[in-house]
Motif scaffolding. Sequence first.
Motif, PDB file in Angstrom:
ATOM      1  N   SER A 116      56.080 -44.594  64.888  1.00 43.10           N
ATOM      2  CA  SER A 116      58.101 -45.471  64.245  1.00 43.10           C
ATOM      3  C   SER A 116      58.469 -45.621  63.374  1.00 43.10           C
ATOM      4  O   SER A 116      59.754 -44.966  61.992  1.00 43.10           O
ATOM      5  CB  SER A 116      57.998 -46.428  64.874  1.00 43.10           C
ATOM      6  N   THR A 117      57.210 -45.124  62.127  1.00 35.61           N
ATOM      7  CA  THR A 117      57.278 -44.826  60.207  1.00 35.61           C
ATOM      8  C   THR A 117      57.223 -43.915  60.094  1.00 35.61           C
ATOM      9  O   THR A 117      58.390 -43.221  59.457  1.00 35.61           O
ATOM     10  CB  THR A 117      55.979 -45.427  60.407  1.00 35.61           C
ATOM     11  N   ALA A 118      57.150 -42.803  61.108  1.00 35.05           N
ATOM     12  CA  ALA A 118      57.220 -41.074  61.034  1.00 35.05           C
ATOM     13  C   ALA A 118      58.199 -40.842  60.840  1.00 35.05           C
ATOM     14  O   ALA A 118      59.124 -39.735  60.916  1.00 35.05           O
ATOM     15  CB  ALA A 118      56.160 -40.666  61.796  1.00 35.05           C
ATOM     16  N   GLN A 119      59.367 -41.416  62.150  1.00 32.32           N
ATOM     17  CA  GLN A 119      60.223 -40.911  62.731  1.00 32.32           C
ATOM     18  C   GLN A 119      61.626 -41.683  61.700  1.00 32.32           C
ATOM     19  O   GLN A 119      62.641 -41.435  61.541  1.00 32.32           O
ATOM     20  CB  GLN A 119      60.887 -41.845  64.137  1.00 32.32           C
ATOM     21  N   ARG A 120      61.432 -42.727  60.351  1.00 30.81           N
ATOM     22  CA  ARG A 120      61.837 -43.979  59.746  1.00 30.81           C
ATOM     23  C   ARG A 120      61.999 -42.632  58.361  1.00 30.81           C
ATOM     24  O   ARG A 120      62.549 -42.507  57.953  1.00 30.81           O
ATOM     25  CB  ARG A 120      61.609 -44.820  59.695  1.00 30.81           C
ATOM     26  N   LEU A 121      60.628 -41.923  58.058  1.00 29.44           N
ATOM     27  CA  LEU A 121      60.774 -41.561  56.862  1.00 29.44           C
ATOM     28  C   LEU A 121      60.680 -40.275  56.243  1.00 29.44           C
ATOM     29  O   LEU A 121      59.655 -40.005  57.761  1.00 29.44           O
ATOM     30  CB  LEU A 121      59.177 -42.397  56.392  1.00 29.44           C
ATOM     31  N   THR A 122      61.828 -39.385  55.582  1.00 27.34           N
ATOM     32  CA  THR A 122      60.771 -38.573  55.394  1.00 27.34           C
ATOM     33  C   THR A 122      59.577 -37.883  55.295  1.00 27.34           C
ATOM     34  O   THR A 122      59.199 -38.525  53.858  1.00 27.34           O
ATOM     35  CB  THR A 122      62.336 -37.999  54.657  1.00 27.34           C
ATOM     36  N   GLY A 123      59.311 -37.008  55.678  1.00 21.20           N
ATOM     37  CA  GLY A 123      58.126 -36.332  55.353  1.00 21.20           C
ATOM     38  C   GLY A 123      57.035 -37.558  55.496  1.00 21.20           C
ATOM     39  O   GLY A 123      55.562 -36.387  55.465  1.00 21.20           O
ATOM     40  N   VAL A 124      56.833 -37.988  56.467  1.00 19.37           N
ATOM     41  CA  VAL A 124      55.645 -38.602  56.860  1.00 19.37           C
ATOM     42  C   VAL A 124      55.660 -38.112  59.110  1.00 19.37           C
ATOM     43  O   VAL A 124      56.676 -37.985  59.397  1.00 19.37           O
ATOM     44  CB  VAL A 124      55.942 -39.671  57.730  1.00 19.37           C
TER      45      VAL A 124
END
Length: 391
Positions: free
Chosen positions: A258-266
Amino acid sequence: MRILSLHNRYQLPGGEDVVVSMERELLEANGHCVDLFEVNNDHITNSIEKAKSAVNSIYSISSKTQILQRIASFKPDIVHVHNFFPILSPSVYYACREAAVPVIQTLHNYRLLCLNSYFFREGKVCEDCLGKSFAWPGVVHSCYRGSKTGSAVIGAMQSIHRTLQTWNKVVDVYITVTEFARQKYIQGNLPASKLVVKPNFLYPDPKPGEGQGNYALFVGRLSPEKGLETLLKAWEKLAGKIPLKIVGDGPLANTVASTAQRLTGVEWLGRLPKQEVLKLMKDAQALIFPSLWYEGFPLVIVEAYAVGLPVIASNLGSQSSLVEHGRTGLHFRPGDPEDLVAQVEWALTHPAALAQMRQETRGEFEAKYTAERNYQMLMDIYERVVNCKTF
């Protein structure tokens, strides 16, 4: 030399399983005969199997019988135990003593001293049970898989074998993977004369990379003790200054996804084959190692050094000495995302220093962690034990 190797594999494969496999390959490549007796926990899925496994973890008669039979058929010069928990149990030591075969135990974690083997509770390092005759704090806090009953059983295993002098008298030599771990076991009342340090290694040598990819890398189990919360908070603060690739799987996979979907570049890549991980390492700018617990000897650090990848690590436990600040990487305060951000930003603004670190990490690998050096250390330990020499 004929070596009987014993290992209880983990349900979620990890570094210990890899080390056991590499060590076997290394010994066989040097002309030794290795018999690997391996079991796994895959059948422990219901309450009945869990109860049976708990009791057997203290002393398994069936495991002792199996090892006696294996010793009789294989006729080893030495038995090397990697992980006895929970199926094999300390009874395998007594099988070796009964058969008059010397036994070595590699201490990959802190199972003999801590109920969960991590020295980690409620998000931070915990040594409440260290040195106690019975690990009652760990039982109170249900440190083994959230179960008071399970914790009590593991505590009983530790205490019973401490009383029987199993740890002190039945095992000939313990291998710790770092000096930090050796000192912890001395604090836990294991005899210093039986504790020898031999680090992990990498085989075969993957050769260094160039670090041309513009990204940082995390490789490891996605679980709280690995510092994932610190990592993700740091990358939120970095706001896209450098991409982050995350390799691995585990209980925090949904949080990472979910963090990877929310943060650009992760980017979360999941679990990958070893060769793909090494390729990512060769191109990365830095390996991020935000662990919150006393790691044993993280194989990922050896892999990073082998390809010439600097490591930005939490200044805690074994990694404090494995990573030399300013030479093979950088330290940051454990659990402090702002300090991790500061170290990452320093690395980004000092490319010449980072390039020098790449050379230093590869040099560190060549000096300490090659298969050739590790083989000589292992054979020295084996020969001393077989010949009853002191360390």
